[in-house]
Design a protein around this motif. Structure first.
Motif, PDB file in Angstrom:
ATOM      1  N   LEU A   1       0.822  -1.204   0.000  1.00 30.02           N
ATOM      2  CA  LEU A   1       0.000   0.000   0.000  1.00 30.02           C
ATOM      3  C   LEU A   1       0.859   1.257   0.000  1.00 30.02           C
ATOM      4  O   LEU A   1       0.555   2.229  -0.698  1.00 30.02           O
ATOM      5  N   LYS A   2       1.949   1.259   0.774  1.00 31.27           N
ATOM      6  CA  LYS A   2       2.835   2.427   0.811  1.00 31.27           C
ATOM      7  C   LYS A   2       3.430   2.704  -0.563  1.00 31.27           C
ATOM      8  O   LYS A   2       3.452   3.841  -1.024  1.00 31.27           O
ATOM      9  N   THR A   3       3.913   1.659  -1.227  1.00 31.09           N
ATOM     10  CA  THR A   3       4.505   1.863  -2.549  1.00 31.09           C
ATOM     11  C   THR A   3       3.457   2.306  -3.557  1.00 31.09           C
ATOM     12  O   THR A   3       3.743   3.138  -4.419  1.00 31.09           O
ATOM     13  N   GLN A   4       2.235   1.821  -3.423  1.00 34.83           N
ATOM     14  CA  GLN A   4       1.162   2.213  -4.329  1.00 34.83           C
ATOM     15  C   GLN A   4       0.815   3.684  -4.127  1.00 34.83           C
ATOM     16  O   GLN A   4       0.635   4.428  -5.095  1.00 34.83           O
ATOM     17  N   ILE A   5       0.747   4.149  -2.888  1.00 34.18           N
ATOM     18  CA  ILE A   5       0.443   5.552  -2.599  1.00 34.18           C
ATOM     19  C   ILE A   5       1.559   6.446  -3.117  1.00 34.18           C
ATOM     20  O   ILE A   5       1.314   7.496  -3.712  1.00 34.18           O
ATOM     21  N   ILE A   6       2.797   6.030  -2.917  1.00 25.55           N
ATOM     22  CA  ILE A   6       3.934   6.825  -3.395  1.00 25.55           C
ATOM     23  C   ILE A   6       3.912   6.923  -4.915  1.00 25.55           C
ATOM     24  O   ILE A   6       4.126   8.000  -5.483  1.00 25.55           O
ATOM     25  N   ASP A   7       3.637   5.823  -5.589  1.00 23.80           N
ATOM     26  CA  ASP A   7       3.590   5.838  -7.050  1.00 23.80           C
ATOM     27  C   ASP A   7       2.488   6.752  -7.563  1.00 23.80           C
ATOM     28  O   ASP A   7       2.691   7.516  -8.511  1.00 23.80           O
ATOM     29  N   ASN A   8       1.296   6.698  -6.930  1.00 26.07           N
ATOM     30  CA  ASN A   8       0.198   7.567  -7.341  1.00 26.07           C
ATOM     31  C   ASN A   8       0.540   9.035  -7.110  1.00 26.07           C
ATOM     32  O   ASN A   8       0.234   9.890  -7.934  1.00 26.07           O
ATOM     33  N   THR A   9       1.192   9.336  -5.990  1.00 28.81           N
ATOM     34  CA  THR A   9       1.559  10.715  -5.689  1.00 28.81           C
ATOM     35  C   THR A   9       2.584  11.230  -6.690  1.00 28.81           C
ATOM     36  O   THR A   9       2.483  12.362  -7.160  1.00 28.81           O
ATOM     37  N   VAL A  10       3.544  10.407  -7.038  1.00 29.33           N
ATOM     38  CA  VAL A  10       4.563  10.805  -8.014  1.00 29.33           C
ATOM     39  C   VAL A  10       3.917  11.081  -9.364  1.00 29.33           C
ATOM     40  O   VAL A  10       4.238  12.077 -10.028  1.00 29.33           O
TER      41      VAL A  10
END
Length: 161
Positions: free
Chosen positions: A40-49
């Motif tokens: 979930l953390k990596t998914q949120i970071i990818d969406n934010t980027v």
């Protein structure tokens, strides 16, 4: 069959998809809780980027080549708290904002305070009494009260009788 596969089949739970050795569930996409939180953390970071990249592409404007050197000088002389500083002709940065206190001309960066009068100040000059603020706080607050607390008139009973 081996005892671990029979116990997994009996309990209806599978091992984590990431291979960490813990049990996963369907709610967490067959991952253990630790691996799922990392996912979930990596998914949120990818969406934010992705959102930041789309915003930066949308708001990036090329420098205006029609501005002459006199126009750059006028932009530099702007008396506001954030003044445009024209870069030299050889630099690629174009125009950039500088944030300085309006009273003492001190660089404030991210710690600057924007007053309601529209200027930017350092920690020492952030109060209205310190920088001779021209903003009328009483009038502003009274207008807010008038908008939020509208006058309510009752019905006149004389007309109903």
């Amino acid at each position: 069959m081996d005892s671990t596969t029979t116990s997994n089949a009996a309990s209806g739970r599978d091992l984590c998809v990431k291979g960490c050795g813990f049990y996963g569930s369907e709610e967490t996409k067959n991952m253990c809780s630790k691996c799922y939180n990392q996912f979930l953390k990596t998914q949120i970071i990818d969406n934010t980027v992705k959102q930041l990249e789309s915003l930066s592409l949308a708001y990036t404007k090329p420098p205006n080549p029609s501005l002459s050197s006199s126009d750059h000088a006028l932009l530099e002389q702007d008396s506001g708290s954030k003044t445009l500083n024209a870069a030299g002709p050889g630099s690629d940065s174009g125009l950039r904002w500088k944030s300085r206190c309006k009273n003492c001309n001190r660089k404030v960066g991210l710690t600057g305070f924007k007053c309601r009068c529209g200027d930017l100040f350092c920690g020492r000059h952030r109060y209205a009494t310190e920088h001779a603020c021209t903003f009328d706080y009483k009038k502003f607050d009274r207008e807010i009260l008038i908008k939020e607390n509208q006058l309510i008139k009752g019905d006149k009973l004389a007309q109903r009788i």
